[in-house]
Write an enzyme that holds these catalytic residues in place. Sequence first.
Site, PDB file in Angstrom:
ATOM      1  N   LYS A 174      43.065  51.852  11.202  1.00  0.00           N
ATOM      2  CA  LYS A 174      43.956  52.488  12.243  1.00  0.00           C
ATOM      3  C   LYS A 174      43.417  53.923  12.202  1.00  0.00           C
ATOM      4  O   LYS A 174      43.490  54.696  11.153  1.00  0.00           O
ATOM      5  CB  LYS A 174      45.280  52.528  11.718  1.00  0.00           C
ATOM      6  CG  LYS A 174      46.269  53.348  12.407  1.00  0.00           C
ATOM      7  CD  LYS A 174      47.565  53.394  11.909  1.00  0.00           C
ATOM      8  CE  LYS A 174      48.481  54.375  12.637  1.00  0.00           C
ATOM      9  NZ  LYS A 174      49.775  54.669  11.936  1.00  0.00           N
ATOM     10  N   VAL A 200      48.622  51.310  17.121  1.00  0.00           N
ATOM     11  CA  VAL A 200      49.532  51.154  16.406  1.00  0.00           C
ATOM     12  C   VAL A 200      50.537  52.523  16.808  1.00  0.00           C
ATOM     13  O   VAL A 200      50.198  53.515  16.652  1.00  0.00           O
ATOM     14  CB  VAL A 200      49.432  51.584  14.777  1.00  0.00           C
ATOM     15  CG1 VAL A 200      50.591  51.568  13.816  1.00  0.00           C
ATOM     16  CG2 VAL A 200      48.429  50.448  14.218  1.00  0.00           C
ATOM     17  N   TYR A 225      43.872  53.169   6.722  1.00  0.00           N
ATOM     18  CA  TYR A 225      44.533  53.869   7.713  1.00  0.00           C
ATOM     19  C   TYR A 225      44.244  55.407   7.403  1.00  0.00           C
ATOM     20  O   TYR A 225      44.257  55.933   6.330  1.00  0.00           O
ATOM     21  CB  TYR A 225      45.986  54.090   7.266  1.00  0.00           C
ATOM     22  CG  TYR A 225      47.263  54.852   7.911  1.00  0.00           C
ATOM     23  CD1 TYR A 225      46.680  55.393   9.256  1.00  0.00           C
ATOM     24  CD2 TYR A 225      48.258  54.964   7.360  1.00  0.00           C
ATOM     25  CE1 TYR A 225      47.692  56.448   9.769  1.00  0.00           C
ATOM     26  CE2 TYR A 225      49.196  55.782   7.961  1.00  0.00           C
ATOM     27  CZ  TYR A 225      48.889  56.453   9.265  1.00  0.00           C
ATOM     28  OH  TYR A 225      49.774  57.318  10.024  1.00  0.00           O
ATOM     29  N   THR A 251      55.839  56.193   9.767  1.00  0.00           N
ATOM     30  CA  THR A 251      56.961  56.394  10.556  1.00  0.00           C
ATOM     31  C   THR A 251      58.194  55.870   9.966  1.00  0.00           C
ATOM     32  O   THR A 251      59.287  55.964  10.324  1.00  0.00           O
ATOM     33  CB  THR A 251      56.659  55.541  12.069  1.00  0.00           C
ATOM     34  OG1 THR A 251      55.634  56.234  12.578  1.00  0.00           O
ATOM     35  CG2 THR A 251      57.862  55.866  12.862  1.00  0.00           C
TER      36      THR A 251
END
Length: 292
Positions: free
Chosen positions: A161, A204, A133, A45
């Site tokens: 995540k 998240v 991730y 992001t």
Amino acid sequence: MLKGTYAAIITPFNRDGSLDLESLRELISFIAEKGAAGIVPCGTTGESATLTHLEHKEVIKASIDAAPSNFTVIAGTGSNNTEEAVELTKYAKDVGADATLQITPYYNKPNRKGIIGHFGAISEAADLPIILYNIKSRTGLNLPPDLIQELSEDERIIGVKEASGDISQVSKIIELTRDRDFFVLAGDDASTIPIVALGGVGVVSVAANIIPAEMSNLTAKALSGDFEGARNLHYELAPLFEALFLETNPIPVKKAASLMGLSGGTLRLPLADLSRENEIKLENVLSGMGLI
């Protein structure tokens, strides 16, 4: 053990494309004041793929400097270049990051031995807690549960995540790591409740850039076992969750932040502005929620 809502924070740019660190600091203050547990700078992001090494470090340091003392900063320092990930992770440790988010190496398509070697090299060199991730849609490579279990044997690899979108996989990861100090964070807003219900510890969140209080409330309700309350809030927010992915993240959330006066909406190529058709849809959702 981390717990709660962590904003996958955008990287504000000035109109000329340079870093807008003042807007970043203001956004961090807004997110912290509204009850989020922390932020994740320099992730997907945050358009990390378009940041230079110097800019990457500037954003991490500015984020840490702006964060309140009780606010967790999970620095995105991953790369498909192991040496680069090591360098950025060492820097994050030196300037005071609480943990680091490490994306699965993309494009290279490493084999199992290579993945283990990659994360092991980062762990060994930087001595900073690592959160894996897992997002196959971005990397082309999924970390299967048994591999995550093996990686979790490293005491510095403390969680994942999970943005695979596969709830069965999330369940298996939690099943295989329940006897360890290892946690799962939801990798997208819409999956917060099901992942917490399975034993996850938070999210998240992209939406937390613009609605940190609501996302913090939703996560807190789920973590406390108030699933009815969390579910009601989820469905209130569901139109926004959908709108924030009308196009590639972070295009819509940057537009939303701009419309709300939280940050400029400048993107870096190869990302481009939200289409007018989707901008109207986003505006209607934001207006209907009283956000603009």
